[in-house]
Design an enzyme around this catalytic site. Structure first.
Site, PDB file in Angstrom:
ATOM      1  N   SER A   1       0.767  -1.239  -0.004  1.00 55.91           N
ATOM      2  CA  SER A   1       0.029  -0.205  -0.072  1.00 55.91           C
ATOM      3  C   SER A   1       0.793   1.264   0.091  1.00 55.91           C
ATOM      4  CB  SER A   1      -1.216   0.004   1.125  1.00 55.91           C
ATOM      5  OG  SER A   1      -2.120  -0.803   0.971  1.00 55.91           O
TER       6      SER A   1
ATOM      7  N   LYS B   1      -0.262   3.724  -2.700  1.00 50.83           N
ATOM      8  CA  LYS B   1      -1.322   4.755  -2.768  1.00 50.83           C
ATOM      9  C   LYS B   1      -0.649   6.246  -2.518  1.00 50.83           C
ATOM     10  CE  LYS B   1      -4.763   1.635  -0.928  1.00 50.83           C
ATOM     11  NZ  LYS B   1      -4.077   0.477  -0.482  1.00 50.83           N
TER      12      LYS B   1
ATOM     13  N   SER C   1      -6.380   3.385   3.960  1.00 49.45           N
ATOM     14  CA  SER C   1      -5.571   2.439   3.006  1.00 49.45           C
ATOM     15  C   SER C   1      -6.623   1.570   2.145  1.00 49.45           C
ATOM     16  CB  SER C   1      -4.593   1.523   3.455  1.00 49.45           C
ATOM     17  OG  SER C   1      -3.728   1.203   2.607  1.00 49.45           O
TER      18      SER C   1
ATOM     19  N   LYS D   1       3.092   6.828   5.134  1.00 48.46           N
ATOM     20  CA  LYS D   1       2.279   5.734   4.900  1.00 48.46           C
ATOM     21  C   LYS D   1       2.658   4.176   5.349  1.00 48.46           C
ATOM     22  CE  LYS D   1      -1.654   4.523   2.701  1.00 48.46           C
ATOM     23  NZ  LYS D   1      -1.676   2.974   3.502  1.00 48.46           N
TER      24      LYS D   1
END
Length: 345
Positions: A50, A53, A110, A212
């Site tokens: 993720s 992202k 997420s 993140k």
């Protein structure tokens, strides 16, 4: 003196504890200069999970700045988006989501369904958007990264490196400082329900203020982090953690030793000159992009929201950048979106 020497030398050993982990990669860099103070497998191919992202958000911020979208625009949810596995917001086909809600959904939750919603809105299809993501990665100098989807869900062809993810983190902070505050959120409210995030470093590591986490089985536990201490900012990436807890502990250790290393740079003896990162080239420095001469139009809407204020700590490179850009064209007012904007929608 001995403790300082040992602390500096321990930077050389950052990867030893990870030697039995074939998925491990790590990098720590000084945000202001781009100088790499720790690197281990930093240019080896890894799965981003993720962390992907971050690029989805970069292109979303760019679209808002260019006037293609506003924070209040509603993005439609397709069957494909609704079919994405968790983590997700459990959007249904035919639903819609505001751009202003999609941003924290990507950062905090997420949400894979929201990643596809954004991809389809901006690229027409997720596959076409992934091509744009890869092209933008090339333009940023992320030479190894290949994107095949907007979420980071498993795809053998979707690869990156710790160095490339750190480069992307720099680009987000450099190009969209007014939105960096979104990455410090630990929760948000969507349709009356509080959504909580996975990034415990934001609560547990003093000075950590963003970016993140990511996980798929093939990647292990990944995280990109930025933190500030004593007026210095570090950007760091850890990939391949066995658990989220061990990943966070290792990241905290790398940050502690990275800040110690930056402190040594003020010395004038041999310790200050010790090379602990080998031949690893510097990242792009966190400095104002001279091509960005105009204040983005989106900031008028951001500045109008309650709870948003202009940060004024010039010793922090992110905040200093915001202040410099505030004077860039003598025009509009720059403001920094903050994690306090968590009102129910």
């Amino acid at each position: 003196m001995l403790s300082i020497v040992l602390g500096a030398m321990l930077m050389l050993l950052g990867g030893v504890a990870q030697a039995d982990n074939p998925r491990y990669a790590g990098l720590v860099a000084d945000a202001a200069s781009g100088d790499v103070v720790y690197a281990e497998n930093a240019e080896a191919r890894r799965y981003p999970a993720s962390l992907t992202k971050m690029m989805t958000l970069y292109l979303l911020f760019e679209a808002i700045e260019q006037g293609q979208l506003t924070l209040d625009d509603a993005l439609p949810v397709s069957d494909h988006a609704a079919s994405m596995p968790a983590s997700k917001l459990w959007l249904k086909a035919g639903d819609s989501i505001r751009v202003g809600d999609a941003i924290p959904a990507l950062v905090v939750r997420s949400a894979n369904d929201v990643a596809v919603v954004v991809a389809e809105a901006l690229g027409g299809s997720e596959a076409a958007f992934a091509q744009r993501m890869t092209a933008r990665a090339r333009a940023m100098g992320m030479g190894t990264t290949r994107f095949r989807n907007a979420s980071g869900l498993p795809d053998d062809a979707q690869v990156t490196t710790a160095r490339d993810m750190a480069t992307l983190a720099v680009a987000l902070m450099r190009d969209f400082p007014e939105y960096y505050g979104e990455f410090s959120r630990t929760e948000f409210v969507f349709r009356g329900k509080r959504q909580r995030g996975h990034n415990r470093l934001l609560s547990n590591y003093p000075g950590a203020d963003g970016l993140k986490t990511g996980f798929i089985r093939a990647s292990g536990f990944n995280v990109a982090t930025s933190a500030v201490r004593d007026g210095r900012r570090l950007i760091a990436v850890v990939m391949g953690g066995f658990t989220s807890r061990s990943r966070d502990a290792h990241m905290a250790d790398l940050l502690d030793r990275g800040f110690s290393r930056l402190g040594l740079q003020e010395r004038t003896d041999w310790l200050a000159d010790t090379d602990i990162s080998g031949a690893m080239a510097s990242l792009p420095p966190l400095a104002n992009d001279p091509r960005r001469t105009a204040t983005p139009a989106l900031l008028a809407a951001v500045a109008a929201e309650p709870g948003v204020s202009l940060a004024a700590n010039a010793v922090d490179p992110i905040r200093a950048l915001v202040e410099r850009n505030a004077q860039g064209d003598g025009g509009g007012t720059w403001a920094l979106r903050t994690a306090g904007l968590q009102e129910a929608r």
